[in-house]
Structures are given as structure tokens and as C-alpha cells.
Design a protein around this motif. Structure first.
Motif, short mmCIF file in Angstrom:
data_model
loop_
_atom_site.label_atom_id
_atom_site.label_comp_id
_atom_site.label_asym_id
_atom_site.label_seq_id
_atom_site.Cartn_x
_atom_site.Cartn_y
_atom_site.Cartn_z
N VAL A 1 55.60 34.32 23.01
CA VAL A 1 56.19 33.73 24.21
C VAL A 1 55.94 34.58 25.45
CG1 VAL A 1 57.98 32.55 22.90
CG2 VAL A 1 58.43 34.84 23.81
N PHE A 2 55.45 35.81 25.25
CA PHE A 2 55.19 36.70 26.38
C PHE A 2 53.75 36.53 26.81
CE2 PHE A 2 54.75 40.85 28.53
CZ PHE A 2 55.92 40.86 29.26
N ASN A 3 53.52 36.23 28.10
CA ASN A 3 52.18 35.85 28.56
C ASN A 3 51.33 37.03 29.01
OD1 ASN A 3 52.68 33.06 28.20
ND2 ASN A 3 53.79 32.99 30.14
N GLY A 4 51.94 38.08 29.53
CA GLY A 4 51.17 39.22 30.01
C GLY A 4 51.10 40.34 28.99
N TRP A 5 50.63 41.51 29.43
CA TRP A 5 50.62 42.65 28.53
C TRP A 5 52.04 43.21 28.41
CZ3 TRP A 5 48.49 42.84 33.47
CH2 TRP A 5 49.08 43.71 34.36
N ALA B 1 59.21 43.61 28.18
CA ALA B 1 58.81 43.66 29.59
C ALA B 1 57.36 44.11 29.68
CB ALA B 1 59.70 44.62 30.37
N GLY B 2 56.74 43.80 30.83
CA GLY B 2 55.35 44.21 31.04
C GLY B 2 54.73 43.48 32.21
N GLY B 3 53.51 42.97 32.01
CA GLY B 3 52.78 42.33 33.10
C GLY B 3 53.17 40.90 33.36
N ASP B 4 53.97 40.30 32.50
CA ASP B 4 54.46 38.94 32.73
C ASP B 4 55.38 38.93 33.96
OD1 ASP B 4 56.46 36.56 32.16
OD2 ASP B 4 54.75 36.24 30.84
N PRO B 5 55.41 37.82 34.74
CA PRO B 5 56.28 37.78 35.92
C PRO B 5 57.76 37.98 35.62
CG PRO B 5 54.67 36.03 36.00
CD PRO B 5 54.55 36.64 34.64
N SER B 6 58.17 37.87 34.38
CA SER B 6 59.57 38.12 34.03
C SER B 6 59.64 38.76 32.66
CB SER B 6 60.37 36.81 34.03
OG SER B 6 59.86 35.93 33.05
N TYR C 1 53.05 45.01 38.33
CA TYR C 1 52.83 46.30 37.69
C TYR C 1 53.69 46.42 36.44
CZ TYR C 1 51.91 51.29 37.35
OH TYR C 1 51.52 52.52 36.90
N GLU C 2 53.26 47.23 35.51
CA GLU C 2 53.98 47.38 34.26
C GLU C 2 55.44 47.74 34.49
OE1 GLU C 2 53.20 51.37 32.17
OE2 GLU C 2 51.36 50.99 33.28
N SER C 3 56.33 47.21 33.67
CA SER C 3 57.76 47.39 33.86
C SER C 3 58.43 47.71 32.54
CB SER C 3 58.38 46.13 34.47
OG SER C 3 58.11 45.02 33.65
N THR C 4 59.67 48.14 32.62
CA THR C 4 60.47 48.40 31.43
C THR C 4 61.83 47.75 31.58
OG1 THR C 4 61.38 50.46 32.32
CG2 THR C 4 59.32 50.63 31.07
#
Length: 206
Positions: free
Chosen positions: A15-19, A35-40, A61-64
């Protein structure tokens, strides 16, 4: 999700679209936030099912993301800010701006405070009032570890590049300890004693 004892894959969610750059379990192990490159960030149940998309962040940008100790909040970070989000209604409760990619952030063990470190400052925020309750200056832009004691009376910042540990009193921001020539510093599992590692060995700083 993989079973630690056997290495068996329990679920593989798509279900997660980004990295993906981080994943964390809720305190009761019933939810996972990715969390990561997906918009949410995405909130999953313990079988990989989608519960919700949380905290549409403003940066790619990458997130946590991390859960609060009581499992009621998420602390989300990207390269622009740190945000406190309510899991119940997906509402942003607090936004801390002007955060660099080297900023560290963490809940206190009792969940009453948020500690952030970066850009030569360490800040303590109240989760209940959403207000800044303490701010101290520190001689580093690149904190390696930050944290707060279980009784919330002290908080610390460790810079692995400078090999230096600072400890302050939460109530008045007074610096009570500065120790150099360390390889690592952090709280023990009891969240009461600071453990430090140096070339001379491992020590407890109570």
C-alpha cells in the motif's frame, strides 16, 4: 513484517507507493507506521491492512514517523519540519519549523514531552499544551542522540562527531554535565542511567 524468531514473513504490504525509509510498531504491536518518499505516511494493522494515510507531508524527502509511548500520537519528520499528529482524527497538533535534515526528535519515556535537537539548539515541547517549555544552546549542528530521563528531570544531547555529551535540567535548562572523548551515549533500558562508551570502557552516569 517478519517474525524475529523464525524469519517467517507474516505479511508483505504493497500500500506504500514511494520508497520506505522507516517503519515502527505501536506500543501494543497492533499497528505499524511506514514513512518515506510517499506523500504521506501509512498506518497498517498487524496483518498489513491499510488503516489510514496520515500526515501528508510537504516534502518528498525521506521522512520518519514514530509512535508516542501511549500510542495516541505520531511524531513525523521530513526535511522541513517535525509534526505531532493525533492518530484518532489525523489532526496536526504541533508543527516545529526550520528543521534541518540532521535534526533528531524523540518522545520522552512518559510521552509528556517531545525533544528536538539540531541547528545548535535542543528544545523540549509539551505534548499536552503544545508549548515550548525549554530551549538550550549546544555546540553542534549534528546531534547523534537525544533523550530524556524517565522522571523527565533531565534531558541530554550527544554529538558523535565531536564525541561530546551534554546533560541539562529540564526545569531550568541548567547544564549539569559535559563530557568529552566519548564514542556513544544514551539512556539504559531503565531510562534512568546514561550509558557512555569511550576508549577507556563503558560507564554508567547516574
Amino acid at each position: 513484517k517478519i517474525e524475529a524468531a523464525t524469519g517467517k514473513v507474516i505479511f508483505n504490504s504493497h500500500v506504500f507507493n514511494g520508497w520506505a525509509t522507516s517503519a515502527a510498531f505501536s506500543p501494543d504491536d497492533k499497528m505499524v507506521v511506514v514513512a518515506g518518499g510517499d506523500p504521506s505516511s501509512v498506518l497498517l494493522d498487524n496483518e498489513g491492512g491499510l488503516i489510514d494515510h496520515v500526515n501528508d507531508h510537504t516534502s518528498s524527502y525521506e521522512s520518519t514517523s514514530q509512535f508516542s509511548p501511549d500510542g495516541k500520537y505520531l511524531l513525523h519528520e521530513d526535511n522541513q519540519n517535525v509534526q505531532l499528529v493525533s492518530i484518532d482524527n489525523n489532526k496536526r497538533l504541533l508543527t516545529i519549523d526550520s528543521i534541518s535534515m540532521f535534526t533528531k526528535q524523540r518522545f520522552s519515556p512518559d510521552g509528556r514531552y517531545i525533544i528536538t535537537g539540531g541547528q545548535k539548539t535542543v528544545k523540549v515541547w509539551s505534548v499536552v499544551t503544545r508549548e515550548l517549555v525549554q530551549r538550550v544552546t549546544v555546540e553542534t549542528d549534528f546531534p547523534t542522540n537525544i533523550g530524556m530521563s524517565r522522571d523527565a528531570k533531565h534531558f541530554f544531547c550527544f554529538d558523535g562527531f565531536a564525541s561530546t555529551l551534554w546533560v541539562w535540567e529540564t526545569e531550568n535548562g541548567k547544564l549539569v554535565r559535559k563530557t568529552d572523548c566519548l564514542s556513544w551515549a544514551g539512556f539504559a533500558s531503565d531510562q534512568e542511567n546514561l550509558v557512555t562508551i569511550s576508549l577507556k570502557g563503558l560507564y554508567n552516569l547516574s
